[in-house]
Write a protein that holds these residues in place. Structure first.
Motif, PDB file in Angstrom:
ATOM      1  N   LEU A 165     -20.295 -12.553 -10.563  1.00  0.00           N
ATOM      2  CA  LEU A 165     -21.736 -11.768 -10.009  1.00  0.00           C
ATOM      3  C   LEU A 165     -22.270 -10.994 -11.255  1.00  0.00           C
ATOM      4  N   TYR A 166     -23.578 -10.793 -11.271  1.00  0.00           N
ATOM      5  CA  TYR A 166     -24.131 -10.025 -12.423  1.00  0.00           C
ATOM      6  C   TYR A 166     -24.644  -8.726 -11.492  1.00  0.00           C
ATOM      7  N   ASN A 167     -24.982  -7.771 -12.172  1.00  0.00           N
ATOM      8  CA  ASN A 167     -25.492  -6.547 -11.490  1.00  0.00           C
ATOM      9  C   ASN A 167     -27.089  -6.839 -11.096  1.00  0.00           C
ATOM     10  N   GLU A 178     -39.024 -11.132  -9.790  1.00  0.00           N
ATOM     11  CA  GLU A 178     -39.618 -12.436 -10.311  1.00  0.00           C
ATOM     12  C   GLU A 178     -38.657 -13.680 -10.664  1.00  0.00           C
ATOM     13  N   GLU A 179     -37.517 -13.036 -11.138  1.00  0.00           N
ATOM     14  CA  GLU A 179     -36.604 -13.937 -11.766  1.00  0.00           C
ATOM     15  C   GLU A 179     -35.656 -14.762 -10.562  1.00  0.00           C
ATOM     16  N   GLN A 180     -35.683 -14.133  -9.472  1.00  0.00           N
ATOM     17  CA  GLN A 180     -34.944 -14.894  -8.471  1.00  0.00           C
ATOM     18  C   GLN A 180     -35.776 -16.055  -8.134  1.00  0.00           C
ATOM     19  N   ALA A 188     -28.248 -19.126  -7.108  1.00  0.00           N
ATOM     20  CA  ALA A 188     -27.956 -18.656  -8.464  1.00  0.00           C
ATOM     21  C   ALA A 188     -28.432 -19.341  -9.556  1.00  0.00           C
ATOM     22  N   HIS A 189     -28.383 -18.845 -10.836  1.00  0.00           N
ATOM     23  CA  HIS A 189     -29.058 -19.456 -12.012  1.00  0.00           C
ATOM     24  C   HIS A 189     -27.947 -19.109 -13.217  1.00  0.00           C
ATOM     25  N   PRO A 190     -28.089 -19.953 -14.130  1.00  0.00           N
ATOM     26  CA  PRO A 190     -27.192 -19.748 -15.402  1.00  0.00           C
ATOM     27  C   PRO A 190     -28.093 -18.968 -16.359  1.00  0.00           C
ATOM     28  N   TYR A 196     -23.120 -19.277 -14.901  1.00  0.00           N
ATOM     29  CA  TYR A 196     -23.896 -19.424 -13.613  1.00  0.00           C
ATOM     30  C   TYR A 196     -23.489 -17.976 -12.867  1.00  0.00           C
ATOM     31  N   HIS A 197     -24.513 -17.575 -12.257  1.00  0.00           N
ATOM     32  CA  HIS A 197     -24.304 -16.239 -11.621  1.00  0.00           C
ATOM     33  C   HIS A 197     -25.263 -15.960 -10.578  1.00  0.00           C
ATOM     34  N   HIS A 198     -24.550 -14.938  -9.633  1.00  0.00           N
ATOM     35  CA  HIS A 198     -25.641 -14.500  -8.562  1.00  0.00           C
ATOM     36  C   HIS A 198     -26.097 -13.104  -8.870  1.00  0.00           C
ATOM     37  N   HIS A 199     -27.014 -12.843  -7.946  1.00  0.00           N
ATOM     38  CA  HIS A 199     -27.506 -11.438  -8.174  1.00  0.00           C
ATOM     39  C   HIS A 199     -27.765 -10.848  -6.746  1.00  0.00           C
ATOM     40  N   SER A 200     -27.517 -11.749  -5.824  1.00  0.00           N
ATOM     41  CA  SER A 200     -28.186 -11.590  -4.276  1.00  0.00           C
ATOM     42  C   SER A 200     -27.316 -12.174  -3.259  1.00  0.00           C
TER      43      SER A 200
END
Ligand SMILES: [Zn+2]
Ligand SMILES: [Zn+2]
Length: 307
Positions: A165-167, A178-180, A188-190, A196-200
């Motif tokens: 998980l990222y912030n 936009e990045e989502q 997720a994206h790397p 590889y990580h989630h923000h949402s």
């Protein structure tokens, strides 16, 4: 007749480079290397390895998979390779877990990075100490490096399926809103280093609850219980429900969907008393992202060199 000993010298001569080769192999093999990161093995919730050491609380044994959890003094230590137990177009194409990009009507585009095995370790305090802050709209601006109370960049937590998980912020100059659109169908994206990580909100965490028989769907916003993971400081990351499936008292929430409360499982088990936790839920806040502000005073994440 060949001189005695000749065949022996031949064996010795061959044996030296073989020995070096074995030593070399031993040096480059890390504890994180295993069949689960093998490109020829499909990684999924039923095949990823998990381990729970003596004294690990029921919160972790009940809700997590694909992680190694142990107790060290007053800390819970969570280690993960960060390899998602589901398909993703961000796996390298040779991987059994690779799948084609789904642009979802042209709205989504793949970023140029490829996910790779990581070796991150979180040390989560069993009894986190609050900094005594109140999270305001000014602090929750989805922008990196705008508050001393922000979580650091990179991995700040671990999802129920071992994914990072990222912030709630993108890299400086980028906008997470936009990045989502570079998230895969598992949200997720790397990053450029392959993490590889989630923000949402995402189906990955809910899929663990589903596999463990706790919910009937892994669609965010529709599950009977929505838990996503835990952050390095001890903040628990929930979705549209409380841990027992109860409704969220939205009037209590701070600017990042957080409040303090007891967290009980649906079976009544008290997992955390008076614990700060956030709710990332699109029905509560259109900006449904991971926490940005670190509520408790310590976040300890080490990212060992990727194997
Ligand atoms: Zn990101
Ligand atoms: Zn709550």
């Amino acid at each position: 007749m060949a001189p005695p000993g000749f065949p022996v010298r031949r064996v010795v001569a061959l044996g030296v480079p073989m020995l070096f080769s074995v030593l070399l192999q031993a040096c480059v093999t890390s504890p994180f290397d295993s069949a689960e990161s093998d490109d020829t093995t499909l990684r999924q919730l039923d095949t990823c390895s998990s381990s729970f050491g003596d004294g690990v609380p029921a919160f972790y044994t009940t809700y997590f998979r694909c992680v190694d959890v142990s107790v060290d003094g007053d800390d819970l230590v969570l280690a993960s390779t960060d390899l998602p137990p589901h398909p993703s177009p961000y796996y390298e194409t040779a991987s059994e877990n690779w799948e084609a990009w789904d642009d979802r009507g042209g709205e989504y585009h793949q970023n140029p990075n490829t996910l790779t095995a990581q070796a991150f370790v979180l040390r989560i305090p069993s009894a986190p100490v609050a900094k005594g802050i109140v999270v305001t709209e000014d602090m929750r601006d989805l922008t990196m490096l705008t508050s001393l109370d922000e979580f650091p960049g990179g991995t700040i937590g671990i999802a129920l399926d071992g994914v990072s998980l990222y912030n709630a912020t993108a890299a400086p100059g980028d906008d997470i809103r936009e990045e989502q659109y570079t998230f895969d169908t598992w949200s997720a994206h790397p990053s450029p280093d392959g993490a590889y990580h989630h923000h949402s909100p995402n189906p990955g965490g809910l899929a663990v609850l589903e596999a463990n028989g706790l919910v009937s769907t892994h669609v965010p916003g529709e599950a009977e219980i929505e838990l996503y993971g835990i952050a390095c400081d001890g903040t628990v990351v929930l979705g549209c429900t409380e841990l027992d499936g109860g409704a969220v008292a939205t009037e209590e929430l701070d600017a990042q969907g957080g409040h303090v409360g007891d967290l009980r499982g649906a079976d009544g088990t008290l997992h955390f008393a008076a614990r700060y936790h956030t709710h990332m839920c699109a029905a509560i806040d259109a900006d449904a992202f991971t926490p940005e502000i670190q509520y408790y005073n310590r976040c300890t994440v080490s990212s060992a060199v990727a194997p």
